[in-house]
Design a protein around this motif. Structure first.
Motif, PDB file in Angstrom:
ATOM      1  N   ASP A  51      12.494   8.307  -0.619  1.00 27.23           N
ATOM      2  CA  ASP A  51      11.697   6.890  -0.422  1.00 27.23           C
ATOM      3  C   ASP A  51      12.808   6.519   0.830  1.00 27.23           C
ATOM      4  OD1 ASP A  51      10.275   6.658  -2.617  1.00 27.23           O
ATOM      5  OD2 ASP A  51      12.266   6.379  -3.775  1.00 27.23           O
ATOM      6  N   ASP A  52      12.393   7.105   1.935  1.00 30.22           N
ATOM      7  CA  ASP A  52      13.293   6.946   3.393  1.00 30.22           C
ATOM      8  C   ASP A  52      12.087   7.005   4.513  1.00 30.22           C
ATOM      9  OD1 ASP A  52      15.827   7.507   4.417  1.00 30.22           O
ATOM     10  OD2 ASP A  52      14.277   8.603   5.678  1.00 30.22           O
ATOM     11  N   THR A  53      12.011   5.764   5.212  1.00 37.76           N
ATOM     12  CA  THR A  53      10.976   5.550   6.194  1.00 37.76           C
ATOM     13  C   THR A  53      10.876   6.693   7.249  1.00 37.76           C
ATOM     14  OG1 THR A  53      11.296   3.062   5.927  1.00 37.76           O
ATOM     15  CG2 THR A  53      10.320   3.894   7.792  1.00 37.76           C
ATOM     16  N   ALA A  54      12.325   6.940   7.874  1.00 39.04           N
ATOM     17  CA  ALA A  54      11.719   7.928   8.953  1.00 39.04           C
ATOM     18  C   ALA A  54      11.455   9.195   8.101  1.00 39.04           C
ATOM     19  CB  ALA A  54      13.681   8.298   9.283  1.00 39.04           C
ATOM     20  N   ALA A  55      11.877   9.713   7.017  1.00 38.06           N
ATOM     21  CA  ALA A  55      11.344  10.911   6.351  1.00 38.06           C
ATOM     22  C   ALA A  55       9.699  10.933   6.244  1.00 38.06           C
ATOM     23  CB  ALA A  55      11.961  11.144   5.172  1.00 38.06           C
ATOM     24  N   ILE A  56       9.459   9.760   5.687  1.00 38.49           N
ATOM     25  CA  ILE A  56       7.845   9.527   5.484  1.00 38.49           C
ATOM     26  C   ILE A  56       7.066   9.532   6.727  1.00 38.49           C
ATOM     27  CG2 ILE A  56       6.246   8.140   4.623  1.00 38.49           C
ATOM     28  CD1 ILE A  56       8.189   6.845   2.625  1.00 38.49           C
ATOM     29  N   VAL A  57       7.721   8.909   7.940  1.00 42.49           N
ATOM     30  CA  VAL A  57       6.945   8.811   9.325  1.00 42.49           C
ATOM     31  C   VAL A  57       6.845  10.402   9.743  1.00 42.49           C
ATOM     32  CG1 VAL A  57       7.262   8.018  11.746  1.00 42.49           C
ATOM     33  CG2 VAL A  57       7.715   6.553   9.527  1.00 42.49           C
ATOM     34  N   GLU A  58       8.044  11.021   9.801  1.00 42.15           N
ATOM     35  CA  GLU A  58       8.129  12.464  10.371  1.00 42.15           C
ATOM     36  C   GLU A  58       6.911  13.321   9.671  1.00 42.15           C
ATOM     37  OE1 GLU A  58      11.688  15.444  11.104  1.00 42.15           O
ATOM     38  OE2 GLU A  58      10.357  15.886   9.267  1.00 42.15           O
ATOM     39  N   ALA A  59       6.958  13.206   8.498  1.00 39.03           N
ATOM     40  CA  ALA A  59       5.914  14.258   7.429  1.00 39.03           C
ATOM     41  C   ALA A  59       4.596  13.549   7.808  1.00 39.03           C
ATOM     42  CB  ALA A  59       6.378  14.089   6.143  1.00 39.03           C
ATOM     43  N   VAL A  85       3.612   2.363   2.010  1.00 36.06           N
ATOM     44  CA  VAL A  85       2.451   1.589   2.816  1.00 36.06           C
ATOM     45  C   VAL A  85       3.360   0.965   4.240  1.00 36.06           C
ATOM     46  CG1 VAL A  85       1.268  -0.496   3.144  1.00 36.06           C
ATOM     47  CG2 VAL A  85       1.401   0.593   0.989  1.00 36.06           C
ATOM     48  N   ASP A  86       4.474   0.563   4.150  1.00 36.12           N
ATOM     49  CA  ASP A  86       5.303   0.242   5.347  1.00 36.12           C
ATOM     50  C   ASP A  86       5.373   1.420   6.344  1.00 36.12           C
ATOM     51  OD1 ASP A  86       6.077  -2.802   4.945  1.00 36.12           O
ATOM     52  OD2 ASP A  86       5.964  -2.044   2.984  1.00 36.12           O
ATOM     53  N   ALA A  87       5.897   2.597   5.849  1.00 32.60           N
ATOM     54  CA  ALA A  87       6.246   3.558   6.380  1.00 32.60           C
ATOM     55  C   ALA A  87       5.065   4.113   6.984  1.00 32.60           C
ATOM     56  CB  ALA A  87       7.059   4.700   5.500  1.00 32.60           C
ATOM     57  N   ILE A  88       3.917   4.272   6.227  1.00 28.84           N
ATOM     58  CA  ILE A  88       2.797   5.024   6.994  1.00 28.84           C
ATOM     59  C   ILE A  88       2.149   4.066   8.085  1.00 28.84           C
ATOM     60  CG2 ILE A  88       0.368   5.780   6.360  1.00 28.84           C
ATOM     61  CD1 ILE A  88       1.272   6.964   3.388  1.00 28.84           C
ATOM     62  N   ALA A  89       2.167   2.628   7.863  1.00 28.49           N
ATOM     63  CA  ALA A  89       1.679   2.040   8.965  1.00 28.49           C
ATOM     64  C   ALA A  89       2.668   2.165  10.435  1.00 28.49           C
ATOM     65  CB  ALA A  89       1.865   0.377   8.553  1.00 28.49           C
ATOM     66  N   ALA A  91       3.987   5.059  10.993  1.00 28.94           N
ATOM     67  CA  ALA A  91       3.638   6.179  11.489  1.00 28.94           C
ATOM     68  C   ALA A  91       2.352   6.143  12.429  1.00 28.94           C
ATOM     69  CB  ALA A  91       3.248   7.384  10.334  1.00 28.94           C
ATOM     70  N   LEU A  92       1.418   5.231  11.922  1.00 26.32           N
ATOM     71  CA  LEU A  92      -0.045   5.045  12.482  1.00 26.32           C
ATOM     72  C   LEU A  92       0.154   4.202  13.485  1.00 26.32           C
ATOM     73  CD1 LEU A  92      -2.153   4.500   9.306  1.00 26.32           C
ATOM     74  CD2 LEU A  92      -1.798   6.837  10.571  1.00 26.32           C
ATOM     75  N   GLY A  93       1.050   3.552  13.743  1.00 29.09           N
ATOM     76  CA  GLY A  93       1.514   2.480  14.869  1.00 29.09           C
ATOM     77  C   GLY A  93       0.343   1.338  14.744  1.00 29.09           C
ATOM     78  N   VAL A  94       0.237   0.864  13.569  1.00 31.07           N
ATOM     79  CA  VAL A  94      -0.662  -0.423  12.961  1.00 31.07           C
ATOM     80  C   VAL A  94       0.279  -1.474  12.372  1.00 31.07           C
ATOM     81  CG1 VAL A  94      -2.717   1.075  13.085  1.00 31.07           C
ATOM     82  CG2 VAL A  94      -1.441   0.539  11.055  1.00 31.07           C
ATOM     83  N   ALA A  95      -0.216  -2.745  12.041  1.00 32.70           N
ATOM     84  CA  ALA A  95       0.509  -3.856  11.416  1.00 32.70           C
ATOM     85  C   ALA A  95       0.197  -3.568   9.921  1.00 32.70           C
ATOM     86  CB  ALA A  95       0.115  -5.045  11.834  1.00 32.70           C
ATOM     87  N   VAL A  96       1.156  -4.125   8.984  1.00 35.22           N
ATOM     88  CA  VAL A  96       0.409  -4.202   7.496  1.00 35.22           C
ATOM     89  C   VAL A  96      -0.069  -5.486   7.385  1.00 35.22           C
ATOM     90  CG1 VAL A  96       1.642  -4.443   5.278  1.00 35.22           C
ATOM     91  CG2 VAL A  96       2.626  -2.650   7.032  1.00 35.22           C
ATOM     92  N   PRO A 141      -5.116  -0.861  -5.962  1.00 34.79           N
ATOM     93  CA  PRO A 141      -6.222   0.141  -5.347  1.00 34.79           C
ATOM     94  C   PRO A 141      -4.951   1.328  -4.681  1.00 34.79           C
ATOM     95  CG  PRO A 141      -6.316  -1.769  -3.920  1.00 34.79           C
ATOM     96  CD  PRO A 141      -5.314  -2.137  -5.054  1.00 34.79           C
ATOM     97  N   GLY A 142      -5.862   2.392  -4.291  1.00 41.10           N
ATOM     98  CA  GLY A 142      -5.034   3.373  -3.501  1.00 41.10           C
ATOM     99  C   GLY A 142      -5.810   3.076  -2.000  1.00 41.10           C
ATOM    100  N   ILE A 143      -5.369   3.609  -0.967  1.00 37.49           N
ATOM    101  CA  ILE A 143      -5.623   3.305   0.630  1.00 37.49           C
ATOM    102  C   ILE A 143      -6.000   4.454   1.268  1.00 37.49           C
ATOM    103  CG2 ILE A 143      -4.755   2.048   2.726  1.00 37.49           C
ATOM    104  CD1 ILE A 143      -2.390   1.002   0.679  1.00 37.49           C
ATOM    105  N   ARG A 144      -7.247   4.300   2.153  1.00 38.33           N
ATOM    106  CA  ARG A 144      -7.706   5.124   3.065  1.00 38.33           C
ATOM    107  C   ARG A 144      -7.463   4.709   4.626  1.00 38.33           C
ATOM    108  NH1 ARG A 144     -13.003   8.789   3.327  1.00 38.33           N
ATOM    109  NH2 ARG A 144     -12.364   9.666   5.693  1.00 38.33           N
ATOM    110  N   HIS A 145      -6.875   5.383   5.289  1.00 41.89           N
ATOM    111  CA  HIS A 145      -6.669   5.074   6.801  1.00 41.89           C
ATOM    112  C   HIS A 145      -7.094   6.245   7.648  1.00 41.89           C
ATOM    113  CE1 HIS A 145      -5.466   3.277  10.702  1.00 41.89           C
ATOM    114  NE2 HIS A 145      -5.520   2.024   9.917  1.00 41.89           N
ATOM    115  N   GLY A 146      -8.570   6.273   8.163  1.00 43.73           N
ATOM    116  CA  GLY A 146      -8.859   7.620   8.762  1.00 43.73           C
ATOM    117  C   GLY A 146      -8.712   8.717   7.734  1.00 43.73           C
TER     118      GLY A 146
END
Lengths: 253, 253
Positions: A51-59, A85-89, A91-96, A141-146
């Motif tokens: 549960d670590d933002t940098a690790a999630i963003v990299e992966a 959700v915050d970490a994936i946003a 990674a994607l370069g978008v807001a939450v 719900p789950g979430i789909r982005h691209g």
């Protein structure tokens, strides 16, 4: 021969300190792998991260770029350690943002369960531009982005989200397989397995040894997208094992 | 307060098509994670990769560079799909050689089991410069090369290799944990959990919800390397749950 078709690939990121500490035994890798196989999509790689933002963003950024689909499990609940959700946003370069439909679903679900608190509203937050994946168990719900699919970590909820996605994703020819069991030491048939694989284009043979009741055996799994090649390879392997007086047990041991 | 000590980290690579196809449910992640915790080493990340040289090389070189230790499981048997040793030697930039002691072990093991064939001799191959990790089950040893530990995929054999390594690796202060169960929706206590974690330096609180017999509950896992901080954080969380008339169940539900 089947026309050679594009191979569709997926990666999975399992997010959670509880897996890395050994406390929780992951059940989602096998579940997602099996489901993907049925959709005609190959699971190419899995990463388990904290549960670590940098690790999630990299992966996320490595795996979404080199696979058709990226799935994640875990970290989308209402508590402070749910940062997916915050970490994936990031990674994607978008807001939450709060997804209006997710908010409405949660309002309905919690109407007779104490109301939609700030903590519960966290579960309506999505990376901007996302769609929802229904969850018939708990509302959230789950979430789909691209090509990124963000799912729950609790296996029963993950399962419901996969059901909701069944048949929705483009896949290729499913990888077919046959399993043969044999009471043999795999080292006795190592050369045979290698030769048989080479003689049947597009077939892979995996060898999985075991020890049971003091006896040594192995299961051989033959995989191919081509049903005819698969059948021919399986027949050849059975015949060669019979010739060694090591009867093959169809379906495995 | 414990003197702050260096944190030792490890990564694990699970190698095998059978995990990625969903056929075999991995048991090594939890096993290695638990064993590492006892050694005072944190499992930071796990990757599951296919029986594919490029995938293994990439994972090995990324993970061995940024962790104190790297473990691998799978792909060290006698058959054509066992490519782990060759792939890791490639990653390390060394040749593959037959280890004389491994050869002697296998000669002894197979003396009354049909002799040491070429296929079986494959299991004596190691990256040049490696030491052996004993395997009391089947003769074929695991392999240590620098900070890389190459182990079997069959969980019982992996377990024996971990036993052989117990107490051999330098670690730091073990991460201690306490578990509290509670019949509560985690969303009801989300704020409380976040506040409690913030109030106790060096403690992390994980929240793991479940549904059982139609009832909603959660387990809260508090982790710290400092026994006093851990106890104080645990006491505070129990008291706050009691104040909400949600009794804490020590040890978890």
């Amino acid at each position: 021969m089947v026309e050679s078709s594009r191979i569709y690939t997926a990666a999975l990121i399992v997010i959670g300190d509880e897996i890395l500490s050994g406390r929780t035994h992951d059940k989602n890798i096998a579940q997602v792998a099996t489901w993907l196989g049925i959709q005609g999509i190959r699971l190419k790689e899995v990463r388990v991260v904290a549960d670590d933002t940098a690790a999630i963003v990299e992966a996320v950024n490595t795996l979404r770029a080199r696979n058709d689909y990226l799935f994640t499990t875990g970290g989308i609940g209402p508590t402070h350690d749910d940062i997916t959700v915050d970490a994936i946003a990031e990674a994607l370069g978008v807001a939450v943002v709060v997804h209006p439909e997710a908010r409405a679903i949660l309002e309905g679900y919690y109407q007779e369960r104490g109301g939609l608190t700030d903590a519960r509203l966290r579960m309506a937050r999505v990376p901007d531009g996302a769609d929802l994946i229904p969850n018939r168990y708990t509302g959230a719900p789950g979430i789909r982005h691209g090509n990124v699919f963000i799912m729950a970590g609790v296996p029963a909820i993950t399962s419901g989200m996969l059901d909701a996605l069944s048949g929705q994703l483009e896949g290729g020819a499913p990888l077919l397989s046959e399993t043969i069991g044999c009471w043999v030491q795999e080292s006795e048939v190592a050369d045979l397995l290698g030769r048989t694989e080479q003689a049947h284009a597009g077939c892979q043979i995996g060898s999985y040894p075991f020890w049971r009741d003091g006896k040594t055996g192995a299961n051989f799994v033959i995989r191919s997208v081509d049903a005819e090649e698969l059948a021919a390879c399986t027949r050849a392997l059975i015949a060669d094992l019979e010739a060694m007086e090591r009867p093959a047990i169809p379906g495995g041991i």
